[in-house]
Design a protein around this motif. Structure first.
Motif, PDB file in Angstrom:
ATOM      1  N   GLY A 144      46.463  12.531  29.710  1.00  0.00           N
ATOM      2  CA  GLY A 144      45.904  12.380  28.391  1.00  0.00           C
ATOM      3  C   GLY A 144      44.760  11.384  28.393  1.00  0.00           C
ATOM      4  N   GLN A 145      44.177  11.171  27.221  1.00  0.00           N
ATOM      5  CA  GLN A 145      43.009  10.289  27.088  1.00  0.00           C
ATOM      6  C   GLN A 145      43.408   8.823  26.988  1.00  0.00           C
ATOM      7  OE1 GLN A 145      39.658  11.258  27.220  1.00  0.00           O
ATOM      8  NE2 GLN A 145      40.712  13.058  28.031  1.00  0.00           N
ATOM      9  N   ALA A 165      48.079  15.091  24.038  1.00  0.00           N
ATOM     10  CA  ALA A 165      47.539  14.303  22.936  1.00  0.00           C
ATOM     11  C   ALA A 165      48.478  13.145  22.653  1.00  0.00           C
ATOM     12  CB  ALA A 165      47.375  15.168  21.701  1.00  0.00           C
ATOM     13  N   GLU A 166      48.011  11.925  22.945  1.00  0.00           N
ATOM     14  CA  GLU A 166      48.816  10.727  22.700  1.00  0.00           C
ATOM     15  C   GLU A 166      48.522  10.175  21.308  1.00  0.00           C
ATOM     16  OE1 GLU A 166      47.632   9.735  27.228  1.00  0.00           O
ATOM     17  OE2 GLU A 166      46.437  10.250  25.466  1.00  0.00           O
ATOM     18  N   SER A 167      49.507   9.527  20.756  1.00  0.00           N
ATOM     19  CA  SER A 167      49.333   8.843  19.478  1.00  0.00           C
ATOM     20  C   SER A 167      50.354   7.716  19.390  1.00  0.00           C
ATOM     21  CB  SER A 167      49.500   9.808  18.308  1.00  0.00           C
ATOM     22  OG  SER A 167      50.795  10.382  18.321  1.00  0.00           O
ATOM     23  N   GLY A 168      50.141   6.836  18.421  1.00  0.00           N
ATOM     24  CA  GLY A 168      51.118   5.791  18.161  1.00  0.00           C
ATOM     25  C   GLY A 168      50.747   4.415  18.645  1.00  0.00           C
ATOM     26  N   GLY A 169      49.629   4.293  19.337  1.00  0.00           N
ATOM     27  CA  GLY A 169      49.221   2.967  19.774  1.00  0.00           C
ATOM     28  C   GLY A 169      48.777   2.123  18.594  1.00  0.00           C
ATOM     29  N   LEU A 171      55.189   5.486  21.004  1.00  0.00           N
ATOM     30  CA  LEU A 171      54.116   6.368  21.420  1.00  0.00           C
ATOM     31  C   LEU A 171      54.626   7.797  21.493  1.00  0.00           C
ATOM     32  CD1 LEU A 171      52.548   4.288  24.337  1.00  0.00           C
ATOM     33  CD2 LEU A 171      52.102   4.141  21.894  1.00  0.00           C
ATOM     34  N   SER A 172      53.738   8.734  21.162  1.00  0.00           N
ATOM     35  CA  SER A 172      54.072  10.152  21.259  1.00  0.00           C
ATOM     36  C   SER A 172      53.043  10.837  22.136  1.00  0.00           C
ATOM     37  CB  SER A 172      54.065  10.804  19.876  1.00  0.00           C
ATOM     38  OG  SER A 172      55.002  10.205  19.020  1.00  0.00           O
ATOM     39  N   CYS A 173      53.480  11.883  22.818  1.00  0.00           N
ATOM     40  CA  CYS A 173      52.575  12.677  23.644  1.00  0.00           C
ATOM     41  C   CYS A 173      52.965  14.137  23.477  1.00  0.00           C
ATOM     42  CB  CYS A 173      52.659  12.263  25.096  1.00  0.00           C
ATOM     43  SG  CYS A 173      51.674  13.300  26.206  1.00  0.00           S
ATOM     44  N   ALA A 174      52.105  14.881  22.809  1.00  0.00           N
ATOM     45  CA  ALA A 174      52.360  16.297  22.570  1.00  0.00           C
ATOM     46  C   ALA A 174      51.601  17.129  23.601  1.00  0.00           C
ATOM     47  CB  ALA A 174      51.924  16.673  21.160  1.00  0.00           C
ATOM     48  N   ALA A 175      52.319  18.007  24.272  1.00  0.00           N
ATOM     49  CA  ALA A 175      51.715  18.874  25.271  1.00  0.00           C
ATOM     50  C   ALA A 175      51.475  20.258  24.684  1.00  0.00           C
ATOM     51  CB  ALA A 175      52.616  18.976  26.492  1.00  0.00           C
ATOM     52  N   LYS A 190      59.401  20.557  20.311  1.00  0.00           N
ATOM     53  CA  LYS A 190      58.039  20.131  20.000  1.00  0.00           C
ATOM     54  C   LYS A 190      57.198  19.927  21.252  1.00  0.00           C
ATOM     55  CE  LYS A 190      59.241  17.824  15.673  1.00  0.00           C
ATOM     56  NZ  LYS A 190      59.212  16.543  14.905  1.00  0.00           N
ATOM     57  N   ASN A 191      57.821  20.089  22.412  1.00  0.00           N
ATOM     58  CA  ASN A 191      57.103  19.878  23.676  1.00  0.00           C
ATOM     59  C   ASN A 191      56.432  18.506  23.689  1.00  0.00           C
ATOM     60  OD1 ASN A 191      56.902  21.154  26.134  1.00  0.00           O
ATOM     61  ND2 ASN A 191      54.912  22.067  25.688  1.00  0.00           N
ATOM     62  N   THR A 192      57.184  17.534  23.249  1.00  0.00           N
ATOM     63  CA  THR A 192      56.663  16.176  23.049  1.00  0.00           C
ATOM     64  C   THR A 192      57.553  15.169  23.755  1.00  0.00           C
ATOM     65  OG1 THR A 192      55.684  16.763  20.919  1.00  0.00           O
ATOM     66  CG2 THR A 192      56.123  14.433  21.301  1.00  0.00           C
ATOM     67  N   VAL A 193      56.914  14.171  24.329  1.00  0.00           N
ATOM     68  CA  VAL A 193      57.641  13.062  24.936  1.00  0.00           C
ATOM     69  C   VAL A 193      57.285  11.784  24.169  1.00  0.00           C
ATOM     70  CG1 VAL A 193      55.843  12.575  26.648  1.00  0.00           C
ATOM     71  CG2 VAL A 193      58.201  11.905  27.111  1.00  0.00           C
ATOM     72  N   TYR A 194      58.255  10.907  24.056  1.00  0.00           N
ATOM     73  CA  TYR A 194      58.097   9.677  23.290  1.00  0.00           C
ATOM     74  C   TYR A 194      58.351   8.473  24.195  1.00  0.00           C
ATOM     75  CZ  TYR A 194      58.779  12.984  19.472  1.00  0.00           C
ATOM     76  OH  TYR A 194      58.674  14.058  18.621  1.00  0.00           O
TER      77      TYR A 194
END
Length: 119
Positions: free
Chosen positions: A110-111, A5-9, A20-24, A76-80
Motif C-alpha cells: 500500500g501507499q 488502501a490503508e486508513s486510520g493513521g 489501522l485498516s487495509c482493504a484489499a 470485507k477482505n480487510t486486515v486491521y
C-alpha cells in the motif's frame, strides 16, 4: 493486480490507541499472508505484524507484542491493526502488504499511512 488502501493513521498522544485498516481489492489469493510494516524517519522499514489468511495465525515483532493486535475480516477482505498503549517510538509511516504466494515474499504494498505519537 491487487490494490491496497490503508486508513486510520493520525496523531495521538502517548498511551493512546489507533486502529489501522487495509482493504484489499482486485485479485485475491487463497494462500496469502497480509502484514503491516513501518518505517520511521532515517530508519529501515521493519516488520510489525502479520496474519496468515487461511489459518488466522498471527505474528508480531517483539516491540509491539502485547500492545498491537492484527485481525482480519474475510467478508470485507480487510486486515486491521489495533494499536494500544502507543509510544513515541511507534511514530512511523505504516504500510500494509500482501504476500500473494505465502511463504513467498511480500509482493504488493500500500501507499502507507502516517502515525504520529506525541510524548
Amino acid at each position: 493486480q491487487v490494490q491496497l488502501a490503508e486508513s486510520g493513521g493520525g496523531f495521538v498522544q502517548a498511551g493512546g490507541s489507533l486502529r489501522l485498516s487495509c482493504a484489499a481489492s482486485g485479485r485475491t489469493f487463497s494462500s496469502r499472508q497480509m502484514g503491516w510494516f513501518r518505517q520511521a524517519p532515517g530508519k529501515e522499514r521493519e516488520f510489525v505484524a502479520a496474519i496468515t489468511w487461511s489459518s488466522g495465525n498471527t505474528y508480531y515483532a517483539d516491540s509491539v507484542k502485547g500492545r498491537f493486535t492484527i485481525s482480519r475480516d474475510n467478508a470485507k477482505n480487510t486486515v486491521y491493526l489495533q494499536m494500544n498503549s502507543l509510544k513515541s517510538e511507534d511514530t512511523a509511516v505504516y504500510y500494509c502488504a500482501i504476500a500473494s504466494a505465502y511463504p513467498g515474499p511480500y509482493d504488493y504494498w500500500g501507499q502507507g499511512t502516517q502515525v504520529t505519537v506525541s510524548s
